[in-house]
Scaffold this motif. Structure first.
Motif, mmCIF file in Angstrom:
data_model
loop_
_atom_site.group_PDB
_atom_site.id
_atom_site.type_symbol
_atom_site.label_atom_id
_atom_site.label_comp_id
_atom_site.label_asym_id
_atom_site.label_seq_id
_atom_site.Cartn_x
_atom_site.Cartn_y
_atom_site.Cartn_z
ATOM 1 N N ASN A 71 10.052 62.573 80.888
ATOM 2 C CA ASN A 71 10.588 61.479 81.690
ATOM 3 C C ASN A 71 11.700 60.730 80.973
ATOM 4 O OD1 ASN A 71 7.308 61.417 82.280
ATOM 5 N ND2 ASN A 71 8.550 61.275 84.132
ATOM 6 N N LYS A 72 11.629 60.735 79.640
ATOM 7 C CA LYS A 72 12.598 59.922 78.894
ATOM 8 C C LYS A 72 12.732 60.439 77.471
ATOM 9 C CE LYS A 72 13.721 55.003 78.202
ATOM 10 N NZ LYS A 72 14.843 54.994 79.149
ATOM 11 N N PHE A 73 13.945 60.381 76.929
ATOM 12 C CA PHE A 73 14.208 60.662 75.508
ATOM 13 C C PHE A 73 14.579 59.341 74.844
ATOM 14 C CE2 PHE A 73 14.221 64.815 77.172
ATOM 15 C CZ PHE A 73 14.047 65.692 76.119
ATOM 16 N N ILE A 74 13.901 59.027 73.743
ATOM 17 C CA ILE A 74 14.084 57.734 73.070
ATOM 18 C C ILE A 74 14.467 57.977 71.613
ATOM 19 C CG2 ILE A 74 12.979 55.557 72.412
ATOM 20 C CD1 ILE A 74 11.017 56.004 74.748
ATOM 21 N N SER A 75 15.536 57.340 71.185
ATOM 22 C CA SER A 75 16.015 57.527 69.809
ATOM 23 C C SER A 75 15.204 56.691 68.817
ATOM 24 C CB SER A 75 17.487 57.138 69.719
ATOM 25 O OG SER A 75 17.925 57.170 68.370
ATOM 26 N N LYS A 76 14.867 57.318 67.688
ATOM 27 C CA LYS A 76 14.176 56.613 66.606
ATOM 28 C C LYS A 76 15.129 55.710 65.822
ATOM 29 C CE LYS A 76 10.432 59.922 65.677
ATOM 30 N NZ LYS A 76 9.837 60.854 64.678
ATOM 31 N N LEU A 77 16.419 55.801 66.116
ATOM 32 C CA LEU A 77 17.420 55.013 65.392
ATOM 33 C C LEU A 77 17.573 53.604 65.966
ATOM 34 C CD1 LEU A 77 20.209 57.723 64.905
ATOM 35 C CD2 LEU A 77 18.332 57.096 63.370
ATOM 36 N N ALA A 95 16.815 69.709 78.056
ATOM 37 C CA ALA A 95 16.231 68.368 78.110
ATOM 38 C C ALA A 95 15.918 67.977 79.558
ATOM 39 C CB ALA A 95 17.188 67.358 77.490
ATOM 40 N N GLU A 96 16.854 68.269 80.474
ATOM 41 C CA GLU A 96 16.676 67.908 81.876
ATOM 42 C C GLU A 96 15.571 68.713 82.544
ATOM 43 O OE1 GLU A 96 20.483 68.415 83.633
ATOM 44 O OE2 GLU A 96 21.352 66.636 82.697
ATOM 45 N N ILE A 105 3.496 60.223 74.057
ATOM 46 C CA ILE A 105 4.691 59.937 73.254
ATOM 47 C C ILE A 105 4.739 60.982 72.153
ATOM 48 C CG2 ILE A 105 5.955 58.218 71.917
ATOM 49 C CD1 ILE A 105 5.361 57.240 74.711
ATOM 50 N N SER A 106 5.760 61.845 72.179
ATOM 51 C CA SER A 106 5.810 62.959 71.224
ATOM 52 C C SER A 106 7.123 62.978 70.465
ATOM 53 C CB SER A 106 5.635 64.283 71.978
ATOM 54 O OG SER A 106 5.842 65.377 71.113
ATOM 55 N N ASP A 107 7.026 63.357 69.188
ATOM 56 C CA ASP A 107 8.233 63.609 68.392
ATOM 57 C C ASP A 107 8.894 64.879 68.932
ATOM 58 O OD1 ASP A 107 10.129 63.393 66.419
ATOM 59 O OD2 ASP A 107 8.953 64.513 64.949
ATOM 60 N N TYR A 108 10.202 64.951 68.776
ATOM 61 C CA TYR A 108 10.927 66.137 69.252
ATOM 62 C C TYR A 108 10.775 67.309 68.293
ATOM 63 C CZ TYR A 108 14.811 69.288 70.234
ATOM 64 O OH TYR A 108 15.560 70.404 70.485
ATOM 65 N N ASN A 109 11.057 67.070 67.016
ATOM 66 C CA ASN A 109 11.108 68.155 66.033
ATOM 67 C C ASN A 109 9.838 68.154 65.190
ATOM 68 O OD1 ASN A 109 11.957 70.245 64.480
ATOM 69 N ND2 ASN A 109 13.802 69.226 63.695
ATOM 70 N N MET A 110 8.943 69.129 65.475
ATOM 71 C CA MET A 110 7.683 69.242 64.738
ATOM 72 C C MET A 110 7.450 70.696 64.376
ATOM 73 S SD MET A 110 5.127 66.764 66.947
ATOM 74 C CE MET A 110 5.505 67.555 68.493
ATOM 75 N N PRO A 111 6.672 70.961 63.321
ATOM 76 C CA PRO A 111 6.346 72.343 62.971
ATOM 77 C C PRO A 111 5.582 73.018 64.107
ATOM 78 C CG PRO A 111 5.722 70.836 61.206
ATOM 79 C CD PRO A 111 6.058 69.999 62.395
ATOM 80 N N GLY A 112 5.822 74.297 64.314
ATOM 81 C CA GLY A 112 5.108 75.023 65.363
ATOM 82 C C GLY A 112 5.713 74.719 66.721
ATOM 83 N N GLY A 116 3.195 60.187 82.195
ATOM 84 C CA GLY A 116 4.465 59.833 81.579
ATOM 85 C C GLY A 116 4.625 60.534 80.249
ATOM 86 N N ILE A 117 5.765 61.206 80.050
ATOM 87 C CA ILE A 117 6.014 61.901 78.777
ATOM 88 C C ILE A 117 7.361 61.439 78.231
ATOM 89 C CG2 ILE A 117 6.264 64.110 77.605
ATOM 90 C CD1 ILE A 117 4.641 65.419 79.799
ATOM 91 N N ALA A 118 7.327 60.862 77.023
ATOM 92 C CA ALA A 118 8.553 60.438 76.336
ATOM 93 C C ALA A 118 8.685 61.222 75.040
ATOM 94 C CB ALA A 118 8.526 58.942 76.059
ATOM 95 N N VAL A 119 9.907 61.647 74.729
ATOM 96 C CA VAL A 119 10.167 62.415 73.513
ATOM 97 C C VAL A 119 11.039 61.566 72.587
ATOM 98 C CG1 VAL A 119 11.207 64.490 72.548
ATOM 99 C CG2 VAL A 119 9.966 64.603 74.723
ATOM 100 N N LEU A 120 10.570 61.408 71.327
ATOM 101 C CA LEU A 120 11.320 60.640 70.324
ATOM 102 C C LEU A 120 12.230 61.575 69.538
ATOM 103 C CD1 LEU A 120 8.430 58.383 68.956
ATOM 104 C CD2 LEU A 120 10.124 57.825 70.711
#
Length: 474
Positions: free
Chosen positions: A99-105, A93-94, A50-57, A77-81
């Motif tokens: 596998n999935k993009f999940i909104s933090k909102l 993104a595709e 489970i990884s954040d989308y926008n990170m330094p580096g 399984g890889i999901a991007v927040l």
């Protein structure tokens, strides 16, 4: 329980995510840095990331690309927040491997539900898949670079698809950079044509073809087969064979098979890394062959069409003048074909044409080419036959037609045969053969007329194969 890796530069989100999974008994590893996450992944082999989308580096998308390039994580399984400020290009993104993009909102309950549902999916890291030795992100980057170079080198051959032999030979030389082998063979296969290229196997061509075809999971039976290379007399495989099946989408497009490979692991890795490009190359060669066949072959009989006959005739004529060696043209016409169509219908007529086409193709072998000139007319262009063999050859064909089984009964053909030696243009040769065919038709059918007179010995041979009821006419 699955092992989960959480990657986020926000302490708040790391705590939130860690609490969601740990409270359910999952083993959780947490890091704030994507570079560190790759090193952790290579040691711990988490089943879900489970990884954040926008990170330094390194971003979450880059992290996906790196991990997906490692076979061990092909089924992880890889999901991007994503946050409110994240602008994600749909194309990338595709193709990122996530596998999935999940909104933090999402609300806390909804976010928790979506995350747990995702983690419960059929995801597993393959800890046994260690064909790639990767210790850190720099190894990943180097291997991605190697993979890109391999694929670029293979794809550069597509520009030469018109010359399939050249492409296959270059591919063979390319593979020799990574391992030595005693022999190598390439099978390219499509419904239209199968081709076997042999470099070193001392096997009969039919045996090698059948051996390679049996390797395929869903063998296709091509309409025609072609063989290139030197073949031997053996019908048993004595060497240790390493083979690779190539697929384009769901279709098997070919096989590479090598004997006594010195570095099987390295060769396998190269073909694995370049598999997509090699498969695309084979599919392109198959497609090019299909287009070529469609433009040169008669769809009903499988013989060359009129356009290809005339092209080959012109090429043969020019070569004949240069070498001062004649060639021969034989024009055939089915006797009473209109009556067959009128009496039995065009479907039966088509079957008659197919059977005659098969007789002519089998007869001509490597002596030249056979083609359908149009309608019920067929043409042979004979380039590898001596003058004293021509009459016997043609009369044998006439006899094969007389004795063949056709859907409606028996058939005969008339024929005109001419040598090129006294003509200045290919059109004159063809016209002369057509005129001789006309003479054969008018003089009783079921016979051949020749521009040159056969010897007494040849006449005796002809009379021996002609049925008694036809000898008086002859």
């Amino acid at each position: 329980m699955k092992k989960i890796l959480i990657v986020d530069d926000s302490k708040f989100w790391r705590l939130v995510l860690e609490n969601i999974f740990k409270s359910r008994g999952y083993e959780v590893i947490v890091t704030e840095d994507a570079t560190k996450a790759i090193e952790i992944a290579l040691k711990e082999y988490p089943d879900v990331i489970i990884s954040d989308y926008n990170m330094p580096g390194i971003s979450g998308l880059q992290l996906c690309l790196y991990l997906r390039s490692i076979p061990a994580f092909s089924n992880a399984g890889i999901a991007v927040l994503t946050g409110s400020d994240d602008v994600i290009n749909q194309f990338w993104a595709e193709h990122s491997g996530a596998n999935k993009f999940i909104s933090k909102l999402l609300t806390k309950d909804e976010l928790e539900r979506v995350l747990l549902e995702f983690v419960n999916g059929d995801f597993r890291a393959n800890k046994n898949e260690k064909s790639m030795v990767v210790n850190n992100i720099y190894d990943v980057l180097e291997q991605k670079m190697r993979k890109e170079i391999l694929n670029r080198e293979v794809l550069s051959l597509i520009q030469f698809a018109r010359d399939e032999y050249f492409v296959i030979k270059e591919l063979k030389e390319f593979l020799k950079n990574f391992s030595s082998f005693d022999s190598i063979a390439f099978l390219l296969i499509s419904p239209v044509a199968g081709r076997v290229y042999n470099f070193g196997f001392n096997l009969q061509r039919e045996f090698l073809k059948n051996y390679l075809v049996r390797i395929l999971e869903k063998p296709t039976e091509p309409a025609n087969w072609n063989y290139v290379g030197e073949f031997g007399a053996e019908i048993f495989v004595k060497e240790e064979i390493t083979h690779f099946i190539l697929k384009y989408g769901e279709n098997e497009v070919g096989i590479i098979a090598a004997s006594n490979v010195s570095d099987r692991r390295n060769l396998s890795k190269v073909i694995y890394d370049a598999n997509e490009s090699v498969s695309l190359l084979f599919n392109t060669l198959n497609t090019f062959t299909e287009f070529k066949v469609a433009s040169t072959v008669d769809g009903l009989t499988g013989l060359f069409n009129k356009k290809e006959l005339l092209r080959f005739l012109e090429e043969t004529h020019n070569l004949s003048k240069y070498n001062k060696k004649p060639y021969y043209v034989a024009m055939f016409d089915l006797d009473n074909f209109k009556k067959i169509n009128d009496t039995y219908g065009h479907l039966v007529g088509d079957e008659v044409l197919k059977i005659l086409g098969k007789i002519l193709k089998e007869a001509v072998g490597d002596k030249g080419i056979a083609g359908r000139y149009g309608g019920e007319e067929f043409t042979l262009i004979l380039t590898k036959i001596e003058k004293d063999e021509v009459v016997d050859f043609i009369e044998e064909i006439l006899q094969k037609v007389r004795t063949a089984e056709f859907p409606h009964g028996k058939c005969t053909v008339s024929c005109g045969v001419v040598s090129s030696e006294n003509y200045q243009s290919p059109t004159e040769v063809l016209k002369a053969a057509d005129e001789l065919l006309y003479i054969a038709k008018k003089s009783g059918k079921d016979r051949a007329t020749y521009m040159f007179l056969p010897t007494d010995k040849e006449i005796k041979k002809i009379m021996d194969v002609i049925p008694t009821e036809h000898q008086a006419q002859t």
